[in-house]
Design an enzyme around this catalytic site. Sequence first.
Site, short mmCIF file in Angstrom:
data_model
loop_
_atom_site.label_atom_id
_atom_site.label_comp_id
_atom_site.label_asym_id
_atom_site.label_seq_id
_atom_site.Cartn_x
_atom_site.Cartn_y
_atom_site.Cartn_z
N LYS A 173 5.02 2.09 -2.02
CA LYS A 173 6.14 2.42 -2.90
C LYS A 173 5.66 2.71 -4.32
O LYS A 173 5.94 3.76 -4.86
CB LYS A 173 7.18 1.30 -2.91
CG LYS A 173 8.12 1.33 -1.71
CD LYS A 173 7.69 0.44 -0.58
CE LYS A 173 8.58 0.60 0.64
NZ LYS A 173 8.62 -0.60 1.46
N ASP A 213 8.04 -11.16 -2.47
CA ASP A 213 7.73 -9.87 -1.86
C ASP A 213 8.12 -8.77 -2.86
O ASP A 213 9.28 -8.41 -2.96
CB ASP A 213 8.52 -9.71 -0.56
CG ASP A 213 8.39 -8.30 0.03
OD1 ASP A 213 7.59 -7.51 -0.50
OD2 ASP A 213 9.08 -8.02 1.03
N TRP A 243 15.16 -6.84 3.89
CA TRP A 243 13.75 -7.21 3.94
C TRP A 243 13.54 -8.71 3.89
O TRP A 243 12.69 -9.26 4.59
CB TRP A 243 12.96 -6.51 2.83
CG TRP A 243 12.68 -5.08 3.15
CD1 TRP A 243 13.14 -3.98 2.48
CD2 TRP A 243 11.91 -4.57 4.26
NE1 TRP A 243 12.70 -2.83 3.09
CE2 TRP A 243 11.95 -3.15 4.18
CE3 TRP A 243 11.20 -5.16 5.30
CZ2 TRP A 243 11.30 -2.33 5.10
CZ3 TRP A 243 10.55 -4.34 6.23
CH2 TRP A 243 10.61 -2.95 6.11
C1 LIG Z 1 8.71 -1.46 2.53
C2 LIG Z 1 8.91 -2.90 2.40
C3 LIG Z 1 8.31 -3.82 3.28
C4 LIG Z 1 7.56 -3.42 4.52
O1 LIG Z 1 6.40 -2.80 4.26
P1 LIG Z 1 5.43 -2.32 5.46
O2 LIG Z 1 4.23 -1.95 4.69
O3 LIG Z 1 6.10 -1.19 6.15
O4 LIG Z 1 5.20 -3.47 6.34
C5 LIG Z 1 8.50 -5.16 3.04
N1 LIG Z 1 9.24 -5.59 2.00
C6 LIG Z 1 9.83 -4.73 1.14
C7 LIG Z 1 10.65 -5.26 0.02
C8 LIG Z 1 9.68 -3.36 1.31
O5 LIG Z 1 10.28 -2.51 0.48
#
Ligand SMILES: *Cc1c(COP(=O)(O)O)cnc(C)c1O
Length: 360
Positions: free
Chosen positions: A196, A172, A101
Site C-alpha cells: 500500500k 497492523d 482486517w
Molecule cells: C492489505 C492489508 C492486509 C493484508 O495484506 P496481505 O499482504 O495481502 O496479507 C492486512 N491488513 C491490512 C490493514 C491491510 O490493508
Amino acid sequence: MSKYNFCAGPAMLPPAVMKKAQQEFLDWQDLGVSVMEISHRSSDFLALTEKCEASLRRLMNISDEFEVLFMHGGGRGQFAAVPLNLHLDNKTAVYCENGVWSKSATTEAQKFTDATSINVRNDSEDEFSIAPVNEWKLPKDASYIHYCPNETVDGLEIFDVPSHPTAPIVADMSSTILSREIDVNKFDLIYAGAQKNIGPSGISIVIVRKTLLSRTGLPKPGIFDYALEAKQGSMFNTPPTFAWYLAAEVFDWLEKSGGVGAMQAQNIAKANLLYDFIDESDFYSNKVAKHCRSRMNVPFWLNDESLNALFVEQSKDAGLLALEGHRIVGGMRASIYNAMPIEGVQALVDFMAKFAQENS
Ligand SMILES: *Cc1c(COP(=O)(O)O)cnc(C)c1O
C-alpha cells in the site's frame, strides 16, 4: 490523458521511483546485472539493506530500542507471526475489532492461541464510528493488545493510540504506515505489508521492541521467527530482494519529498478535498463519522446504486482506475496513498461532479 490508479493494493507507486527502477532494471550500480540477479549476501545488496533500514529509521524516528525486520508473507503472514512469537502460556491475547482486517487478524490468531476479541465500533443507525481509545474495555492483563489503525476496506482510521499499563500494543499499519506522523515509542510492535504505502507485495516490515524478542512464543517456521530474523539481519533465508530494493527507493523518495510530515500535510489536503466534495453532494455519500475517516481509503456510495456499473465504466474511460468498491462493502472506494498526487484527487472530484450532473 493522465491516468490515476486508485487501487487499494497493490497500489500505485511513485512514478519517479518506477522510472528509476526501469532505468536501472538491467544494470544496477554498473554491476552489469539486475539487482534481482545478485546474491542477497553480497556487499552491494547488504549496503542497500543498511541504507534502507537507516532511511526508515529516520523517516519514522525509530529508536535503538526497536529492531526493524524485513520479512516474507505480507500482512496476513504477520497475522500468524504475531501470535506465534508473542503468545504467553498464562495470558490471553486481545484483539480490538473495528473492521474487516482486524477481524481477519483475530481469526488467524485463534488458530494458534485462545485470543479473545472486543468490538470497538460505535456505530449508530446512520453513522459508522469507532469508540475513543480511552473507552475501549481492555482487560487488566493480556499477552498483547492488537488493533488496526486503518481499516482499508471499511475506510475507518484511528488517530489516537490505545495504551495499557502492562500489555504490549501491536498495530497492523499495512495501509497507513508512513502516511502520517506517529510516535513509535507508544507501540511495542508495528507491522505492515508493503503493497500500500511502501513497495510491491511480498515483503513486510516489522518494527518490534527488542525486549519482546525474548518471548519464546509457540513453535513456528524459521521465516516467521522474530528473534531468529533479528539475529540474521532478516536473512534467515533469501529475502524478496527486488521488493526490498523498491522499498529502499520509496523511502529515499519519501525523504527527498520532505518526509512523513510533508506527506501528512498532503494527505490531509487530499482527503479533505474528496470528503468535502462528497459531504456537499446529494448524489454521493460516506457514512463514516468525521473523526475516524480514513485519509488513505475513501469508500463512497452513489445514492442511486443502479448507476454503479455506469460510474465504474465511465470513470475508467476518464483514466480513473480501480474505483470499484470492495466486494464486502460495495459502492466505490478511492485509495489515495502517499504516491497519489493531489492532481489525481482533483481529477476524481471533477469527474464525480460531471457524472452527478449528467445523471441527476
Ligand atoms: C492489505 C492489508 C492486509 C493484508 O495484506 P496481505 O499482504 O495481502 O496479507 C492486512 N491488513 C491490512 C490493514 C491491510 O490493508
